[in-house]
Design a protein around this motif. Structure first.
Motif, PDB file in Angstrom:
ATOM      1  N   UNK A 133      -0.593  10.645  -1.469  1.00 36.78           N
ATOM      2  CA  UNK A 133      -0.144   9.543  -0.618  1.00 36.78           C
ATOM      3  C   UNK A 133      -0.542   8.181  -1.189  1.00 36.78           C
ATOM      4  N   UNK A 134      -1.795   8.043  -1.584  1.00 38.75           N
ATOM      5  CA  UNK A 134      -2.290   6.745  -2.028  1.00 38.75           C
ATOM      6  C   UNK A 134      -1.527   6.267  -3.261  1.00 38.75           C
ATOM      7  N   UNK A 135      -1.007   5.047  -3.182  1.00 38.62           N
ATOM      8  CA  UNK A 135      -0.268   4.463  -4.289  1.00 38.62           C
ATOM      9  C   UNK A 135       1.221   4.735  -4.260  1.00 38.62           C
ATOM     10  N   UNK A 136       1.670   5.577  -3.344  1.00 39.85           N
ATOM     11  CA  UNK A 136       3.096   5.896  -3.248  1.00 39.85           C
ATOM     12  C   UNK A 136       3.863   4.746  -2.606  1.00 39.85           C
ATOM     13  N   UNK A 137       5.115   4.583  -3.012  1.00 38.27           N
ATOM     14  CA  UNK A 137       5.975   3.574  -2.389  1.00 38.27           C
ATOM     15  C   UNK A 137       6.639   4.204  -1.175  1.00 38.27           C
ATOM     16  N   UNK A 138       6.477   3.561  -0.031  1.00 36.63           N
ATOM     17  CA  UNK A 138       6.996   4.118   1.220  1.00 36.63           C
ATOM     18  C   UNK A 138       8.161   3.285   1.741  1.00 36.63           C
ATOM     19  N   UNK A 139       9.052   3.965   2.417  1.00 33.09           N
ATOM     20  CA  UNK A 139      10.113   3.297   3.163  1.00 33.09           C
ATOM     21  C   UNK A 139       9.742   3.342   4.635  1.00 33.09           C
ATOM     22  N   UNK A 140       9.778   2.204   5.296  1.00 32.75           N
ATOM     23  CA  UNK A 140       9.408   2.129   6.695  1.00 32.75           C
ATOM     24  C   UNK A 140      10.526   2.721   7.550  1.00 32.75           C
ATOM     25  N   UNK A 141      10.200   3.777   8.273  1.00 33.69           N
ATOM     26  CA  UNK A 141      11.169   4.440   9.149  1.00 33.69           C
ATOM     27  C   UNK A 141      11.164   3.803  10.531  1.00 33.69           C
ATOM     28  N   UNK A 142       9.997   3.384  10.978  1.00 32.64           N
ATOM     29  CA  UNK A 142       9.898   2.753  12.287  1.00 32.64           C
ATOM     30  C   UNK A 142       8.595   2.008  12.428  1.00 32.64           C
ATOM     31  N   UNK A 143       8.629   0.939  13.211  1.00 27.88           N
ATOM     32  CA  UNK A 143       7.428   0.146  13.488  1.00 27.88           C
ATOM     33  C   UNK A 143       7.320  -0.004  15.003  1.00 27.88           C
ATOM     34  N   UNK A 144       6.171   0.357  15.554  1.00 30.16           N
ATOM     35  CA  UNK A 144       6.037   0.419  17.007  1.00 30.16           C
ATOM     36  C   UNK A 144       4.725  -0.228  17.455  1.00 30.16           C
TER      37      UNK A 144
END
Length: 209
Positions: free
Chosen positions: A101-112
């Motif tokens: 997980x650490x350092x991976x590029x993430x796409x934001x699916x949702x912000x709550x």
């Protein structure tokens, strides 16, 4: 007569000198043995501590590896109005909830916007107690549960990890703010992780331009 007296005194001094040397040698030998024994004991203690630290790290990695990679985001969440990372944007993960997980590029699916908890609990599967699990949110608690405080006992209604749903947990920390669900490719094997829940704003950073 004087020669006899001098000869006697010389012999006495020689004997005394021999005796003192023997005692000093025995003392030095004893001290050396004690020092060696202490060094061996200290080395054994350090080795044992290193092994304990290594085992703790392995246990922690085992717990993280058991986390459910994919999940279904609750439908009753309040969307954040002005999140730092809007839905559809990308961010770099700085946390290590799971291997890769650490350092991976993430796409934001949702912000709550909700109440977020760090909890400790004993899985319903009988596995070892999980301590300081990050994170569960208010909507991950048993329906009808009031907003909890640190030290409160709550019942979990989420499946982030095997044995979590239905487990009784102790709240360790409470955080109010924006929480994110993300998709990313693991840095270890490239496996796609979807709807990972949850990441706080502090566990994400903007990618370099």
């Amino acid at each position: 007569m004087k020669k006899l007296i001098l000869l006697g005194l010389s012999t006495t001094f020689i004997l005394m000198g021999c005796t003192d040397t023997s005692d000093t040698t025995e003392t030095n030998d004893s001290n050396t043995e004690m020092n060696v024994a202490e060094e061996d004991a200290n080395q054994d203690e350090m080795t044992e501590m290193d092994e304990m630290d290594e085992n703790d790290e392995i246990d922690e990695m085992d717990e993280m590896a058991e986390m459910d990679h994919d999940g279904e985001i609750p439908t009753d969440l309040k969307k954040a109005e002005e999140p730092a990372f809007p839905e559809g944007s990308t961010a770099i993960i700085t946390a290590a909830h799971m291997p890769g997980m650490e350092g991976a590029e993430a796409t934001i699916v949702g912000a709550f916007d909700t109440t977020v908890y760090e909890v400790s609990y004993t899985p319903t599967t009988g596995e070892e107690r999980v301590t300081n699990h990050r994170w569960v949110i208010q909507e991950d608690l048993e329906e009808g549960t009031d907003v909890a405080e640190a030290g409160d006992e709550v019942v979990l209604d989420a499946e982030h990890m095997a044995g979590m749903q239905g487990a009784t947990a102790i709240v360790e920390e409470v955080y109010n703010g924006t929480i994110y669900a993300v998709d990313y490719d693991a840095t270890t094997d490239g496996e796609r992780v979807t709807n990972h829940m949850w990441m706080t704003e502090d566990e994400l950073e903007a990618p370099e331009e």
